[in-house]
Design a protein around this motif. Structure first.
Motif, PDB file in Angstrom:
ATOM      1  N   ALA A 237      38.132  43.426  56.770  1.00 30.38           N
ATOM      2  CA  ALA A 237      38.081  44.492  57.785  1.00 30.38           C
ATOM      3  C   ALA A 237      37.171  44.139  58.957  1.00 30.38           C
ATOM      4  O   ALA A 237      37.097  44.883  59.936  1.00 30.38           O
ATOM      5  N   ALA A 238      36.496  42.983  58.866  1.00 27.82           N
ATOM      6  CA  ALA A 238      35.652  42.558  59.995  1.00 27.82           C
ATOM      7  C   ALA A 238      36.478  41.788  61.020  1.00 27.82           C
ATOM      8  O   ALA A 238      35.986  41.409  62.076  1.00 27.82           O
ATOM      9  N   LEU A 239      37.745  41.539  60.687  1.00 30.57           N
ATOM     10  CA  LEU A 239      38.589  40.713  61.561  1.00 30.57           C
ATOM     11  C   LEU A 239      39.461  41.529  62.501  1.00 30.57           C
ATOM     12  O   LEU A 239      40.312  40.992  63.200  1.00 30.57           O
ATOM     13  N   LYS A 240      39.259  42.843  62.502  1.00 30.85           N
ATOM     14  CA  LYS A 240      39.975  43.698  63.456  1.00 30.85           C
ATOM     15  C   LYS A 240      38.918  44.517  64.184  1.00 30.85           C
ATOM     16  O   LYS A 240      38.038  45.113  63.547  1.00 30.85           O
ATOM     17  N   VAL A 241      39.042  44.557  65.500  1.00 33.36           N
ATOM     18  CA  VAL A 241      38.016  45.249  66.291  1.00 33.36           C
ATOM     19  C   VAL A 241      37.888  46.698  65.822  1.00 33.36           C
ATOM     20  O   VAL A 241      36.787  47.174  65.523  1.00 33.36           O
ATOM     21  N   ASP A 242      39.034  47.391  65.714  1.00 36.03           N
ATOM     22  CA  ASP A 242      38.980  48.830  65.379  1.00 36.03           C
ATOM     23  C   ASP A 242      38.307  49.075  64.043  1.00 36.03           C
ATOM     24  O   ASP A 242      37.500  49.987  63.900  1.00 36.03           O
ATOM     25  N   SER A 243      38.673  48.273  63.037  1.00 42.07           N
ATOM     26  CA  SER A 243      38.108  48.558  61.720  1.00 42.07           C
ATOM     27  C   SER A 243      36.620  48.193  61.660  1.00 42.07           C
ATOM     28  O   SER A 243      35.821  48.951  61.111  1.00 42.07           O
ATOM     29  N   PHE A 244      36.238  47.071  62.282  1.00 50.55           N
ATOM     30  CA  PHE A 244      34.818  46.709  62.225  1.00 50.55           C
ATOM     31  C   PHE A 244      33.971  47.707  63.023  1.00 50.55           C
ATOM     32  O   PHE A 244      32.911  48.138  62.568  1.00 50.55           O
ATOM     33  N   VAL A 245      34.501  48.102  64.187  1.00 55.71           N
ATOM     34  CA  VAL A 245      33.762  49.081  64.999  1.00 55.71           C
ATOM     35  C   VAL A 245      33.693  50.416  64.243  1.00 55.71           C
ATOM     36  O   VAL A 245      32.666  51.098  64.256  1.00 55.71           O
ATOM     37  N   GLY A 246      34.785  50.756  63.548  1.00 56.64           N
ATOM     38  CA  GLY A 246      34.790  51.997  62.752  1.00 56.64           C
ATOM     39  C   GLY A 246      33.717  51.965  61.676  1.00 56.64           C
ATOM     40  O   GLY A 246      33.018  52.964  61.446  1.00 56.64           O
ATOM     41  N   ILE A 247      33.554  50.832  61.024  1.00 56.17           N
ATOM     42  CA  ILE A 247      32.521  50.695  59.980  1.00 56.17           C
ATOM     43  C   ILE A 247      31.124  50.786  60.622  1.00 56.17           C
ATOM     44  O   ILE A 247      30.234  51.474  60.123  1.00 56.17           O
ATOM     45  N   ALA A 248      30.975  50.111  61.759  1.00 55.00           N
ATOM     46  CA  ALA A 248      29.674  50.150  62.456  1.00 55.00           C
ATOM     47  C   ALA A 248      29.346  51.587  62.865  1.00 55.00           C
ATOM     48  O   ALA A 248      28.202  52.048  62.732  1.00 55.00           O
ATOM     49  N   LYS A 249      30.352  52.302  63.337  1.00 58.25           N
ATOM     50  CA  LYS A 249      30.103  53.693  63.777  1.00 58.25           C
ATOM     51  C   LYS A 249      29.774  54.587  62.587  1.00 58.25           C
ATOM     52  O   LYS A 249      28.946  55.508  62.693  1.00 58.25           O
TER      53      LYS A 249
END
Ligand code: PEP
Length: 255
Positions: A237-249
């Protein structure tokens, strides 16, 4: 004690140097303010420099996925901690389950890398975790404690200020099977207790313990909402901007 959340992305053997740079740039734009959450991205070696240059003025940090324990020498194909540090990188993942189980790295070798990384001024993330058969045989605690003790052998109390631990059950890595929050918390507590007995209660309280294993934007908040889970180490999930940003958020909302 309040510990800031950490979200680390392990890109494994994905993305060329150019692709990694473009991807890092998208993350930089999407994560301008991380609200105190430490965001660490770990590209393959060839992407380290371009990614570092892209995010160096942002709050995103960069880590390597591995290193050799020797400084230099006849170790064809290897990269030393000094070489990683020299280009400005701060973090390094050590003892990832793929290094242990695909490349046969032993606890002893991982310990040598731990010592070497700290000597050159890198901050290692020591990964530990049991295989499915070990969990089923009731050996989770034994395996994790063995990996922890061996990985931290002769690492001093002062050096522990630069160490993070990642609990990554092997059966949950890249499989879509996530440990439940309760399963993760149970092992995090075992790790923290062991840190207290190896070092002190203060060190145990200060050390960040991340969970890794099929973390996605959908389950990240639930996992990190427990105070025992200081963050996540994310692969797929770190390889897609949306999913990684979602986790960070998700981490920012809890922090
Ligand atoms: C990892 O590689 O550290 C990892 C946790 O992978 P994934 O999130 O894909 O399970």
């Amino acid at each position: 004690m309040k510990r800031n959340k950490v979200v680390a992305g392990n890109w494994k053997m994905h993305l060329t140097a150019n692709e990694a740079q473009q991807f890092a740039n998208k993350l930089r734009i999407n994560l301008l303010d991380t609200h105190g959450v430490s965001i660490i991205i770990c590209p393959p070696f060839l992407g380290l420099k371009s990614v570092f240059d892209t995010v160096k003025d942002s709050s995103i940090k960069v880590g390597a996925q591995n290193m050799h324990n020797e400084t230099q020498g006849a170790f064809t194909g290897e990269i030393s901690g000094e070489m990683i540090k020299d280009i400005g990188i701060q973090y390094v993942l050590l003892g990832h389950s793929e290094r242990r189980h695909v490349f046969g790295e032993t606890d002893d070798f991982i310990n040598k890398k731990m010592a070497s990384s700290l000597r050159v001024g890198l901050d290692p993330v020591l990964c530990v975790g049991e295989r499915l058969e070990e969990r089923e045989a009731g050996k989770t605690s034994e395996v994790v404690i063995r990996q922890l003790r061996a990985g931290l052998k002769e690492i001093s109390e002062a050096q522990m200020a630069h160490v993070m631990i990642a609990y990554e059950p092997v059966w949950a890595i890249g499989t879509g099977l996530t440990a439940s929050r309760e399963q993760a918390v149970e092992v995090h507590e075992i790790i923290r207790d062991e840190l207290a007995s190896l070092y002190s209660g203060v060190i145990a309280e200060k050390t960040a313990i991340l969970y890794g294993g099929s973390v996605k934007a959908e389950n990240a908040k639930d996992l990190m909402s427990h105070e025992e889970i200081d963050g996540v180490l994310v692969g797929g999930a770190a390889l897609k901007v949306d999913s990684f940003v979602g986790i960070a958020k998700a981490a920012m909302e809890i922090n």
